[in-house]
Design an enzyme around this catalytic site. Sequence first.
Site, short mmCIF file in Angstrom:
data_model
loop_
_atom_site.label_atom_id
_atom_site.label_comp_id
_atom_site.label_asym_id
_atom_site.label_seq_id
_atom_site.Cartn_x
_atom_site.Cartn_y
_atom_site.Cartn_z
N GLN A 68 15.25 -15.54 47.84
CA GLN A 68 15.10 -14.25 47.15
C GLN A 68 14.02 -14.30 46.07
O GLN A 68 13.41 -13.29 45.75
CB GLN A 68 16.44 -13.82 46.51
CG GLN A 68 17.51 -13.40 47.48
CD GLN A 68 18.42 -14.54 47.82
OE1 GLN A 68 18.00 -15.69 47.89
NE2 GLN A 68 19.69 -14.27 48.06
N ASP A 82 26.20 -12.19 38.74
CA ASP A 82 27.04 -11.44 39.69
C ASP A 82 28.44 -11.18 39.15
O ASP A 82 29.13 -10.28 39.62
CB ASP A 82 27.12 -12.19 41.01
CG ASP A 82 25.76 -12.18 41.68
OD1 ASP A 82 24.91 -13.02 41.31
OD2 ASP A 82 25.52 -11.31 42.52
N ASN A 122 26.08 -16.87 39.05
CA ASN A 122 24.81 -16.35 39.56
C ASN A 122 24.42 -17.21 40.77
O ASN A 122 25.12 -18.16 41.13
CB ASN A 122 23.73 -16.39 38.47
CG ASN A 122 22.50 -15.59 38.86
OD1 ASN A 122 22.62 -14.44 39.31
ND2 ASN A 122 21.32 -16.16 38.72
N LYS A 123 23.32 -16.86 41.37
CA LYS A 123 22.86 -17.55 42.59
C LYS A 123 22.91 -19.06 42.44
O LYS A 123 22.57 -19.60 41.38
CB LYS A 123 21.44 -17.06 42.90
CG LYS A 123 20.81 -17.64 44.14
CD LYS A 123 21.65 -17.47 45.39
CE LYS A 123 22.01 -16.03 45.70
NZ LYS A 123 23.05 -15.90 46.75
N GLY A 157 22.17 -8.24 45.44
CA GLY A 157 22.02 -8.12 43.99
C GLY A 157 23.19 -7.30 43.47
O GLY A 157 23.51 -6.24 44.03
N ALA A 158 23.82 -7.81 42.40
CA ALA A 158 25.09 -7.25 41.97
C ALA A 158 25.08 -5.73 41.72
O ALA A 158 25.89 -4.99 42.30
CB ALA A 158 25.60 -8.01 40.76
#
Length: 371
Positions: free
Chosen positions: A207, A248, A258-259, A54-55
């Site tokens: 996640q 991120d 992002n993911k 996680g960023a």
Amino acid sequence: METITTHQRPIWLNPSGNIVQVIDQRLLPHQYAVLSLETVDDVIAAIRDMVVRGAPLIGVTAAYGVYLAVLNSRKQSCPDSYLDAECQRLISARPTAVNLSWAVKQVRRRVGEAAAYDDRVKAAMDEAERITQAEVENCRQIGLHGLSIIQEIAGKKPGQTVNILTHCNAGWLACVEYGTATAPIYAAASRGMDIHVWVDETRPLNQGARLTAWELGQGGVRHTVITDNAGGHLMQHGLVDMVIVGSDRATRTGDIANKIGTYLKALAAKDNHVPFYVALPSSTFDWELSDGVAGIPIEEREPDEVRYVQGASDNAIVRVLVPPAKSPAANFAFDVTPARLITGLITENGVCRADETDICRLFPEKFREKP
Ligand code: MRU
């Protein structure tokens, strides 16, 4: 105004202040274990292997990594060349979340203002702790700004549940406290609003199913885990009122990484007129970048993360192989959602459109600084 927080953090210093302790997120939700990080190598491994992820948390952990580099440097009396090399090693641990290099540079700069060993150690610790606290406050503010959006949506459907879809884990596990995408959700839930969260499982490392579902369950927030491909169907049937995801790395023009899978959610949201929001602190902006697709480095991870699925069986954590043993796999960890698909960015300074002019309105000082 207070928002829900579990008052639990994924990272802390031991009482003597010489060991960084973290929750091992690889084992959640089936096992809870704490790992001790004593060296820069430990910190790099924890970031690379996603013990922490996680960023914002990657940034905070790396900040403590610089502190450990300084603390453990007594023999070398911490020359700048040694420290710079350690910072570079930390920055290389994962490529996409810009919070990592941002936090390392912040601590490095503070340490550079001191000369004596003790002063450098103190400067590093103070800065790592300041960054940690600042991220907590950023997330709290994101929660309050995002809350108004949820309230507006709730106002249009009185007496009905507000359904929010999220992807990956952008909760307190990823951010120290509150989370980014989850902060508005916790803020709404703590005010008694009728909220339900669709949790994308988020293959390959799940996640969403493992971490977001666990967090929301602990916070008493109603939620349902769905397959990564279910979002479009739910949107077509009016079952999603808004999407909130984390990020991120964001460009100064409002593209966000992002993911992996976030982009597809944004496309489906656009097609179905579902508002798509990205919640992120200022530490996630890469102020030098304008084109996210061309400029944001996308991490490629081990194919085995795709080939195997992890879960619990008889109280033990097991991994099972899914595809044929000889089938190759590819593991792109992030994707970029272009600004045109984003309804708004929820930051600690307020909500803005995903475009350079409006981002500049919230962060004018970042546009004055030379790249
Ligand atoms: O690979 P991960 O688990 O580090 O990826 C995390 C995400 O993509 C999150 O959505 C992002 O970091 C936002 S965290 C507040």
